[in-house]
Write a protein that holds these residues in place. Sequence first.
Motif, mmCIF file in Angstrom:
data_model
loop_
_atom_site.group_PDB
_atom_site.id
_atom_site.type_symbol
_atom_site.label_atom_id
_atom_site.label_comp_id
_atom_site.label_asym_id
_atom_site.label_seq_id
_atom_site.Cartn_x
_atom_site.Cartn_y
_atom_site.Cartn_z
ATOM 1 N N GLU A 197 43.915 30.226 24.409
ATOM 2 C CA GLU A 197 43.911 31.239 23.378
ATOM 3 C C GLU A 197 43.401 32.527 24.178
ATOM 4 O OE1 GLU A 197 42.079 30.296 19.580
ATOM 5 O OE2 GLU A 197 42.625 28.303 19.778
ATOM 6 N N ARG A 198 42.351 32.412 24.942
ATOM 7 C CA ARG A 198 41.858 33.544 25.577
ATOM 8 C C ARG A 198 41.532 33.211 27.170
ATOM 9 N NH1 ARG A 198 37.019 34.639 21.227
ATOM 10 N NH2 ARG A 198 38.476 35.418 19.609
ATOM 11 N N GLY A 199 41.496 34.063 27.954
ATOM 12 C CA GLY A 199 41.280 33.655 29.631
ATOM 13 C C GLY A 199 40.239 34.439 29.938
ATOM 14 N N PRO A 200 39.550 33.693 30.962
ATOM 15 C CA PRO A 200 38.329 34.028 31.524
ATOM 16 C C PRO A 200 38.462 35.496 32.312
ATOM 17 C CG PRO A 200 39.343 32.203 32.844
ATOM 18 C CD PRO A 200 40.141 32.499 31.782
ATOM 19 N N SER A 201 37.636 36.237 32.426
ATOM 20 C CA SER A 201 37.635 37.635 33.226
ATOM 21 C C SER A 201 36.334 37.968 33.992
ATOM 22 C CB SER A 201 37.759 38.808 32.119
ATOM 23 O OG SER A 201 36.804 38.821 31.105
ATOM 24 N N GLY A 202 36.401 38.667 34.850
ATOM 25 C CA GLY A 202 35.298 39.130 35.727
ATOM 26 C C GLY A 202 34.781 37.961 36.317
ATOM 27 N N ASP A 203 33.355 37.928 36.081
ATOM 28 C CA ASP A 203 32.355 36.791 36.669
ATOM 29 C C ASP A 203 32.841 35.543 36.618
ATOM 30 O OD1 ASP A 203 30.790 38.880 37.837
ATOM 31 O OD2 ASP A 203 29.232 39.033 36.561
ATOM 32 N N HIS A 204 33.330 35.389 35.285
ATOM 33 C CA HIS A 204 33.660 34.057 34.911
ATOM 34 C C HIS A 204 35.000 33.443 35.545
ATOM 35 C CE1 HIS A 204 31.504 34.546 30.616
ATOM 36 N NE2 HIS A 204 30.744 34.119 31.495
ATOM 37 N N LEU A 205 35.858 34.327 35.842
ATOM 38 C CA LEU A 205 36.889 33.931 36.844
ATOM 39 C C LEU A 205 36.569 33.574 38.018
ATOM 40 C CD1 LEU A 205 40.058 33.496 36.686
ATOM 41 C CD2 LEU A 205 40.212 36.137 37.141
ATOM 42 N N ILE A 206 35.578 34.498 38.746
ATOM 43 C CA ILE A 206 35.377 34.317 39.975
ATOM 44 C C ILE A 206 34.574 33.113 40.254
ATOM 45 C CG2 ILE A 206 33.495 35.191 41.756
ATOM 46 C CD1 ILE A 206 34.223 38.160 40.679
ATOM 47 N N ALA A 207 33.639 32.652 39.300
ATOM 48 C CA ALA A 207 33.027 31.456 39.270
ATOM 49 C C ALA A 207 33.896 30.415 39.187
ATOM 50 C CB ALA A 207 32.030 31.419 38.175
ATOM 51 N N LEU A 208 34.934 30.314 38.289
ATOM 52 C CA LEU A 208 35.824 29.252 37.977
ATOM 53 C C LEU A 208 36.705 28.894 39.364
ATOM 54 C CD1 LEU A 208 37.506 29.716 34.582
ATOM 55 C CD2 LEU A 208 35.902 27.807 35.259
ATOM 56 N N ALA A 209 36.936 30.189 40.005
ATOM 57 C CA ALA A 209 37.932 29.973 41.367
ATOM 58 C C ALA A 209 36.941 29.710 42.499
ATOM 59 C CB ALA A 209 38.243 31.499 41.685
ATOM 60 N N ARG A 210 35.859 29.927 42.484
ATOM 61 C CA ARG A 210 34.837 29.237 43.640
ATOM 62 C C ARG A 210 34.776 27.707 43.348
ATOM 63 N NH1 ARG A 210 29.627 30.848 42.035
ATOM 64 N NH2 ARG A 210 30.340 32.901 41.820
ATOM 65 N N ASN A 211 34.690 27.329 42.162
ATOM 66 C CA ASN A 211 34.410 25.964 42.117
ATOM 67 C C ASN A 211 35.925 24.930 41.791
ATOM 68 O OD1 ASN A 211 31.586 25.427 41.494
ATOM 69 N ND2 ASN A 211 31.937 27.135 40.365
ATOM 70 N N SER A 212 37.003 25.679 41.653
ATOM 71 C CA SER A 212 38.240 24.968 41.514
ATOM 72 C C SER A 212 39.168 25.517 42.224
ATOM 73 C CB SER A 212 38.616 25.042 39.911
ATOM 74 O OG SER A 212 39.806 24.598 39.646
ATOM 75 N N VAL A 219 42.417 24.665 42.205
ATOM 76 C CA VAL A 219 43.478 24.824 41.425
ATOM 77 C C VAL A 219 43.366 26.190 40.594
ATOM 78 C CG1 VAL A 219 44.822 23.711 39.246
ATOM 79 C CG2 VAL A 219 43.656 22.171 40.859
ATOM 80 N N VAL A 220 42.311 26.596 40.102
ATOM 81 C CA VAL A 220 42.274 27.873 39.362
ATOM 82 C C VAL A 220 42.349 29.043 40.298
ATOM 83 C CG1 VAL A 220 40.754 29.602 38.277
ATOM 84 C CG2 VAL A 220 40.920 27.044 37.486
#
Length: 100
Positions: free
Chosen positions: A65-80, A82-83
Amino acid sequence: MRIKMGTVVPKMGTFVHLDAPQTDYRRAIAMALHEELGSTHRAIKSAMRWTGASERTVKYWFAGERGPSGDHLIALARNSDVVLYVFLALADRHAEEEGG
């Protein structure tokens, strides 16, 4: 006797039409999160730990329904991985569409 009042939001106002790239981004990140973490409550808790985002926010990401932006997207990419891969693929596709 007290009358019980509901919390009904009137259906008035402006409709916001979502454009395709935003919708594709949200869906792609949701699929990546499901692929990496699964669909359990533990998956949501993991994403919360990675990003510091609230449970409701992470549930929106998982639902697409929504997508992560900014710091949240960076944190997800750092840990995943696949992301990160999905994010880079979306960036490449966007660059191709823009002719660059």
